[in-house]
Write a protein that holds these residues in place. Structure first.
Motif, short mmCIF file in Angstrom:
data_model
loop_
_atom_site.label_atom_id
_atom_site.label_comp_id
_atom_site.label_asym_id
_atom_site.label_seq_id
_atom_site.Cartn_x
_atom_site.Cartn_y
_atom_site.Cartn_z
N CYS A 1 58.64 -37.61 -18.16
CA CYS A 1 57.28 -38.12 -18.12
C CYS A 1 57.25 -39.44 -17.34
O CYS A 1 58.27 -40.11 -17.21
CB CYS A 1 56.72 -38.30 -19.53
SG CYS A 1 57.54 -39.59 -20.47
N ARG B 1 65.99 -22.71 -13.91
CA ARG B 1 65.17 -23.63 -14.69
C ARG B 1 65.56 -23.50 -16.17
O ARG B 1 66.07 -22.48 -16.61
CB ARG B 1 63.69 -23.39 -14.49
CG ARG B 1 63.23 -21.98 -14.82
CD ARG B 1 62.42 -21.91 -16.09
NE ARG B 1 62.23 -20.53 -16.50
CZ ARG B 1 62.76 -20.01 -17.59
NH1 ARG B 1 63.54 -20.72 -18.37
NH2 ARG B 1 62.53 -18.78 -17.94
N ASP C 1 53.04 -33.70 -13.85
CA ASP C 1 52.88 -32.26 -13.73
C ASP C 1 54.21 -31.60 -13.32
O ASP C 1 54.43 -31.32 -12.14
CB ASP C 1 51.79 -31.96 -12.70
CG ASP C 1 51.39 -30.50 -12.66
OD1 ASP C 1 51.98 -29.68 -13.37
OD2 ASP C 1 50.45 -30.17 -11.90
N PRO C 2 55.11 -31.34 -14.29
CA PRO C 2 56.41 -30.75 -13.96
C PRO C 2 56.31 -29.39 -13.26
O PRO C 2 57.14 -29.05 -12.43
CB PRO C 2 57.11 -30.61 -15.31
CG PRO C 2 56.38 -31.48 -16.24
CD PRO C 2 54.99 -31.64 -15.71
N ALA C 3 55.29 -28.61 -13.60
CA ALA C 3 55.14 -27.30 -12.96
C ALA C 3 54.92 -27.45 -11.46
O ALA C 3 55.45 -26.66 -10.67
CB ALA C 3 53.98 -26.53 -13.59
N MET D 1 63.37 -33.29 -15.22
CA MET D 1 61.96 -33.63 -15.29
C MET D 1 61.73 -34.58 -16.46
O MET D 1 62.27 -34.39 -17.55
CB MET D 1 61.11 -32.38 -15.51
CG MET D 1 61.21 -31.38 -14.40
SD MET D 1 60.53 -32.01 -12.89
CE MET D 1 61.44 -31.01 -11.75
N GLN E 1 58.29 -28.17 -9.86
CA GLN E 1 59.09 -26.95 -9.73
C GLN E 1 58.57 -26.11 -8.58
O GLN E 1 59.35 -25.60 -7.77
CB GLN E 1 59.07 -26.16 -11.04
CG GLN E 1 59.89 -24.88 -10.96
CD GLN E 1 60.07 -24.21 -12.31
OE1 GLN E 1 60.57 -24.82 -13.24
NE2 GLN E 1 59.67 -22.96 -12.40
N ILE F 1 66.78 -27.11 -12.74
CA ILE F 1 65.62 -27.90 -13.14
C ILE F 1 65.55 -27.91 -14.67
O ILE F 1 65.37 -26.86 -15.29
CB ILE F 1 64.31 -27.33 -12.56
CG1 ILE F 1 64.38 -27.30 -11.03
CG2 ILE F 1 63.11 -28.13 -13.04
CD1 ILE F 1 63.22 -26.57 -10.37
N HIS G 1 63.47 -29.20 -17.82
CA HIS G 1 62.15 -29.73 -18.17
C HIS G 1 62.21 -30.63 -19.41
O HIS G 1 63.00 -30.40 -20.32
CB HIS G 1 61.16 -28.59 -18.40
CG HIS G 1 60.80 -27.89 -17.12
ND1 HIS G 1 59.85 -28.39 -16.26
CD2 HIS G 1 61.29 -26.77 -16.55
CE1 HIS G 1 59.76 -27.59 -15.21
NE2 HIS G 1 60.63 -26.60 -15.36
N ASN G 2 61.37 -31.66 -19.41
CA ASN G 2 61.28 -32.64 -20.50
C ASN G 2 62.65 -33.22 -20.87
O ASN G 2 62.96 -33.44 -22.04
CB ASN G 2 60.62 -32.01 -21.74
CG ASN G 2 59.15 -31.79 -21.53
OD1 ASN G 2 58.44 -32.67 -21.05
ND2 ASN G 2 58.68 -30.60 -21.86
N ASP H 1 64.12 -24.89 -20.22
CA ASP H 1 63.31 -25.68 -21.15
C ASP H 1 63.73 -25.32 -22.56
O ASP H 1 64.43 -24.33 -22.79
CB ASP H 1 61.80 -25.52 -20.91
CG ASP H 1 61.27 -24.14 -21.23
OD1 ASP H 1 61.48 -23.65 -22.37
OD2 ASP H 1 60.63 -23.53 -20.36
#
Length: 198
Positions: free
Chosen positions: A136, A51, A29-31, A134, A34, A100, A102-103, A53
């Motif tokens: 998985c 952040r 759960d990346p959210a 971030m 953050q 940050i 993401h993915n 993405d």
């Protein structure tokens, strides 16, 4: 390197205290990661958190980062910036800033991204900046980065966390507090899920 016995928030705070520059966070759960970063730094409003993405590009994750992001972009479209652009711009962040991404496990095998991440190691270490990548659960860093990146695993929420989620859900729905039996049944129903689906 990988963390073990201490809790995720404690490990993250400890890493920041010693100016760990590069951190990969493997999470369901990346959210929530953050949000945990933002909340853990709420007592010190002087830390801009940026952040990124692949769809939205660069943006501000907290109020202080809004001006920083505007300066970084200098009129550019934030959505046009890829991961290597983020890493290049990150060199211009103020001290103690957090980025940050993401993915990031989808991008860190690209030669430009590997080099961009590695290039941040020494300057970020020198002034307390941090790149949080971030990823998985189970993601593996490229060999070029394994000795330079701290890997933190955010576990699935435990019973206490799930109880709080259930109670918060009841409160948000403006319902009476669940009985201990109902609370126990609700927690049993969502055990093994990440925070959001729970």
């Amino acid at each position: 390197m990988t963390t073990s016995a201490i809790s995720f928030p404690a490990a993250l705070k400890a890493a920041r205290r010693v100016s760990t520059p590069l951190i990969a966070v493997r999470t369901f759960d990346p959210a929530s990661v953050q949000q945990a970063v933002i909340c853990s730094l709420s007592t010190n409003g002087q830390v801009p958190i940026v952040r990124w993405d692949i769809m939205r590009g660069i943006g501000a994750a907290n109020e202080l980062a809004k001006g920083v992001v505007a300066q970084l972009l200098n009129g550019q479209n934030p959505e046009s910036l890829g991961p290597s652009d983020l890493l290049a711009l990150a060199t211009r962040l103020p001290e103690d800033a957090i980025v940050i991404g993401h993915n990031f496990h989808r991008f860190w095998n690209d030669p430009a991204v590997v080099q961009g991440v590695w290039n941040l190691r020494d300057p970020f270490k020198a002034d307390g900046r941090t790149l949080l990548m971030m990823a998985c659960p189970g993601a593996h860093l490229p060999e070029e980065l394994t000795q330079d990146v701290l890997v933190l695993d955010q576990p699935l929420p435990g019973q206490d966390d799930l109880e709080q989620i259930v109670q918060d859900t009841f409160h948000s729905a403006e319902m009476d507090e669940p009985s201990p039996q109902d609370l126990g049944r609700a927690v049993d129903a969502v055990i093994g899920l990440a925070s959001f689906p729970a």
